[in-house]
Design an enzyme around this catalytic site. Structure first.
Site, PDB file in Angstrom:
ATOM      1  N   PHE A 121      40.662  54.921  34.078  1.00  0.00           N
ATOM      2  CA  PHE A 121      40.082  55.869  35.035  1.00  0.00           C
ATOM      3  C   PHE A 121      40.916  55.846  36.305  1.00  0.00           C
ATOM      4  CE2 PHE A 121      35.628  57.763  35.400  1.00  0.00           C
ATOM      5  CZ  PHE A 121      35.676  58.329  34.145  1.00  0.00           C
TER       6      PHE A 121
ATOM      7  N   GLN B 194      33.534  63.503  48.606  1.00  0.00           N
ATOM      8  CA  GLN B 194      34.591  63.470  47.593  1.00  0.00           C
ATOM      9  C   GLN B 194      34.755  64.818  46.894  1.00  0.00           C
ATOM     10  OE1 GLN B 194      34.280  61.047  43.674  1.00  0.00           O
ATOM     11  NE2 GLN B 194      35.930  60.180  44.891  1.00  0.00           N
TER      12      GLN B 194
ATOM     13  N   HIS C 212      36.318  66.301  43.654  1.00  0.00           N
ATOM     14  CA  HIS C 212      36.859  65.907  42.363  1.00  0.00           C
ATOM     15  C   HIS C 212      37.953  66.910  42.026  1.00  0.00           C
ATOM     16  CE1 HIS C 212      37.152  64.948  38.136  1.00  0.00           C
ATOM     17  NE2 HIS C 212      36.243  64.000  38.243  1.00  0.00           N
TER      18      HIS C 212
ATOM     19  N   LEU D 205      32.156  70.371  36.361  1.00  0.00           N
ATOM     20  CA  LEU D 205      33.093  69.260  36.250  1.00  0.00           C
ATOM     21  C   LEU D 205      33.798  69.146  34.903  1.00  0.00           C
ATOM     22  CD1 LEU D 205      33.899  66.853  38.093  1.00  0.00           C
ATOM     23  CD2 LEU D 205      32.524  65.458  36.563  1.00  0.00           C
TER      24      LEU D 205
ATOM     25  N   GLU E  78      36.910  63.011  34.644  1.00  0.00           N
ATOM     26  CA  GLU E  78      38.138  62.225  34.739  1.00  0.00           C
ATOM     27  C   GLU E  78      38.464  61.582  33.390  1.00  0.00           C
ATOM     28  OE1 GLU E  78      38.716  60.461  38.647  1.00  0.00           O
ATOM     29  OE2 GLU E  78      38.805  58.553  37.592  1.00  0.00           O
TER      30      GLU E  78
ATOM     31  N   ARG F 228      40.913  59.911  43.320  1.00  0.00           N
ATOM     32  CA  ARG F 228      40.533  61.327  43.445  1.00  0.00           C
ATOM     33  C   ARG F 228      40.990  61.984  44.736  1.00  0.00           C
ATOM     34  NH1 ARG F 228      34.544  60.757  40.705  1.00  0.00           N
ATOM     35  NH2 ARG F 228      35.398  60.437  38.633  1.00  0.00           N
TER      36      ARG F 228
ATOM     37  N   HIS G 167      31.973  66.892  45.002  1.00  0.00           N
ATOM     38  CA  HIS G 167      31.447  66.138  43.875  1.00  0.00           C
ATOM     39  C   HIS G 167      30.524  64.996  44.260  1.00  0.00           C
ATOM     40  CE1 HIS G 167      31.386  64.439  39.897  1.00  0.00           C
ATOM     41  NE2 HIS G 167      31.946  63.320  40.291  1.00  0.00           N
TER      42      HIS G 167
ATOM     43  N   ARG H 243      35.346  57.158  46.693  1.00  0.00           N
ATOM     44  CA  ARG H 243      34.789  56.415  45.566  1.00  0.00           C
ATOM     45  C   ARG H 243      35.716  56.507  44.352  1.00  0.00           C
ATOM     46  NH1 ARG H 243      31.945  57.819  40.878  1.00  0.00           N
ATOM     47  NH2 ARG H 243      31.567  59.993  41.436  1.00  0.00           N
TER      48      ARG H 243
END
Ligand SMILES: Cc1cc2nc3c(=O)[nH]c(=O)nc-3n(C[C@H](O)[C@H](O)[C@H](O)COP(=O)(O)OP(=O)(O)OC[C@H]3O[C@@H](n4cnc5c(N)ncnc54)[C@H](O)[C@@H]3O)c2cc1C
Length: 563
Positions: free
Chosen positions: A117, A231, A233, A243, A246, A277, A342, A377
């Site tokens: 990730f 955040q 994304h 979305l 990821e 991100r 996000h 994050r």
């Protein structure tokens, strides 16, 4: 009057985990009150993974690596004591989920499968195809039913009540009847999720992610922390913001610009598409700004080389979403994407046990800010945060409620809230909810987005104040009591406007670039002046009042971030 020893607001992962932990005592009344039916909470939409250093794929992974990755990913704004707890306790809570029946995907040796990730040095995201939030939420709900947790479904909390020192409870409207109630509680845990919907027109978030609990805490005088950090994304579908996990890049998908180049080699030569991100979103926006985007200002997520079999096995939901909402089958062609709002790094300020400054009031999950995510994050760390800190808040609230007595509460706020609803029904109607919401969403996306500057932020602050004025003219035209979803939307809009003001105000004030907050006019991180949390409280003029507090640094001295 309804009474509960412990009342949990929200039935996402954080609320449900807190409920399981806090109902260990037979004599205590524990209730979970929730705006949507529990299994519709946004946790169920999570796709990609939950982090824990199980070392199932890379046997050298350790919780210390996870801790460091989290702190580095946060651009050194995370409190390191809190991030340490999260990384240490991750294997425990993930195994607990497994023992409760959560069906994680498996390795060939039948261990919990893990995938790479963004921003993680080792593959540590545990997953269940691309539906990990769904299986986690259902597992927790089943356990809640099994253990006799009391659910108040389709109730919307309006106000948080305390006497300045101790928790008194909440007021809430029963959406089924339209009646406002006062609920007396020794302890309240706010687990109401994030506020991504303030970017109404460009977000991956569910309709209900309107930051109700955070706004309520703010109006009740509690500080909310680091709100400017939102955040984006990198991979939302071009037209809807829905979305693309990821997990797709974790499985090997590439990012391409309009010229077909794998542009991440310019920005993160080592980690490429698996950079954090904030960095990947900035890179996507930069490509478009410099004229290398597609015709609608998009870039592309290319999965074609993964092959049909792998896509169908590992990313089936992602494929469905692409076909349904963008008309593109990722097996055959690259998917057009744009960064999408996000995740809310900021939230209600708490300590490592979820406690706020008022005894008996707790916050956990995306509504809270411990802070473990700091300025950015890492993917897979939120599902972890809700488990670890949902559990801790539940445990602490249980200990507190055992020893505490009820603090008496009047029906004064219930009467005020009922009047506020009558006023909304009787408004002059010259403004509509839909218009204000769209204007707010566009304003936030355009002026308080991935790239920010003082001129845009000043415009945002002033136009948000105008929208607050317009909100006073809103009329809820549906005059029925039962299931009045127009009223629900009006109440949510007020919460979003209050929080949008804090986000824009905080972003204007913070004159540096850190994590997800990128100021074109202050492009460098400035540890000397800004290595601090922003604390916003509601000022007497109705506007946010900002103060700053130090970051807890225990192990890792801040240094430049490279990937
Ligand atoms: C599309 C998507 C994919 C994601 N994928 C991942 C991933 O793969 N890995 C990861 O780590 N994170 C992921 N995240 C982030 C993560 O899923 C969330 O941060 C997390 O699930 C939030 O959980 P929560 O329990 O705090 O709140 P939520 O699950 O959002 O639940 C909030 C609850 O509060 C209730 N509520 C809200 N307001 C009120 C009110 N006024 N009155 C009563 N109840 C109220 C709602 O009914 C709901 O039950 C993803 C997020 C999105 C949007």
């Amino acid at each position: 009057m309804l009474t509960y020893d412990i009342l949990i607001i929200g039935s996402g992962g954080a609320g449900l985990y807190a409920a399981l932990e806090s109902r260990m005592e037979e004599d205590l009344q524990v209730g979970v009150l929730t705006k949507v039916y529990p299994t519709r909470s946004h946790t169920g939409a999570a796709q990609g993974g939950v982090n824990a250093a199980l070392a199932n794929l890379d046997t050298t992974d350790t919780w210390q690596d996870h801790w460091f990755d989290t702190v580095k990913g946060s651009d050194y704004l995370a409190d390191q004591d809190a991030a340490e707890i999260m990384a240490r306790e991750a294997p425990i809570v993930v195994r607990e989920m497994e023992h409760w029946g959560c069906p994680f995907s498996r390795t060939d040796e039948d261990k919990i499968a893990q995938r790479p990730f963004g921003g993680a040095s080792k593959p540590r995201a545990c997953y269940s195809a691309d539906k990990v939030g769904h299986v986690m939420l259902h597992t927790l709900y089943e356990q809640g039913i099994r253990h006799g947790v009391n659910f108040l479904n389709e109730w919307q909390v309006l106000s948080l009540l305390h006497d300045g020192k101790r928790c008194q409870g909440v007021t809430a409207i029963n959406i089924q009847t339209g009646r406002v109630h006062t609920i007396n509680a020794k302890a309240v845990i706010l687990a109401t999720g994030g506020h991504g919907r303030i970017y109404w027109t460009r977000t991956s978030n569910a309709l209900g992610n309107t930051g109700d609990g955070t706004a309520m805490a703010y109006r009740a005088g509690l500080p909310i922390k680091d709100m400017e950090f939102i955040q984006f994304h990198p991979t939302g579908l071009r037209r809807t913001g829905i979305l693309m996990s990821e997990g797709a890049r974790g499985e090997g998908a590439y990012l391409l610009n309009g010229l077909g180049e794998r542009f991440m080699s310019r920005y993160a030569p080592e980690k490429m598409e698996l950079g954090p991100r904030d960095l990947v979103s900035r890179s996507c926006e930069t490509e478009v700004r410099e004229g290398r985007g597609g015709p609608e200002g998009e870039v592309f997520l290319d999965m074609t080389h993964l092959g049909k079999e792998r896509i169908l096995e590992k990313l089936p939901q992602i494929r469905e979403l692409c076909i349904e909402f963008e008309g593109v089958d990722p097996i055959d062609e690259p998917v057009p994407i744009k960064p999408t709002a996000h995740y809310s790094m900021g939230g209600i300020h708490t300590d490592i046990n979820g406690q706020t400054q008022v005894e008996g009031i707790y916050a956990a999950g995306e509504a809270g800010c411990v802070s473990v995510h700091g300025a950015n994050r890492l993917g897979g760390n939120s599902l972890l945060d809700i488990l670890v800190f949902g559990k801790r808040a539940g445990k602490h609230a249980l200990e507190y409620a055992r020893g505490a007595s009820f603090t008496p509460v009047s029906t004064e706020q219930e009467e005020k809230d009922t009047r506020m609803i009558t006023d909304l029904m009787d408004g002059d109607g010259s403004s509509t909810i839909a218009d204000i919401r769209r204007a707010m969403g566009n304003l936030m996306a355009e002026k308080v987005g991935v790239y920010r500057n003082s001129k845009d932020l000043e415009t945002a602050v002033s136009e948000l104040a105008d929208l607050q004025e317009q909100f006073k003219q809103v009329q809820v035209k549906d005059q029925t009591k039962a299931f009045n979803t127009e009223l629900v939307s009006a109440l949510e809009l007020k919460n979003m406007l209050d929080l949008a003001e804090v986000v824009a105000g905080g972003a204007l004030e913070r004159k540096e670039s850190r994590g997800a907050h990128t100021r074109e006019d202050h492009p460098e991180r400035d540890d000397e002046n800004w290595l601090s949390h922003t604390m916003a409280t509601l000022g007497s003029d109705g506007r946010p009042n900002l103060e700053f507090s130090p970051v807890t640094i225990t192990e890792f001295e801040p240094k430049a971030r490279t990937y």
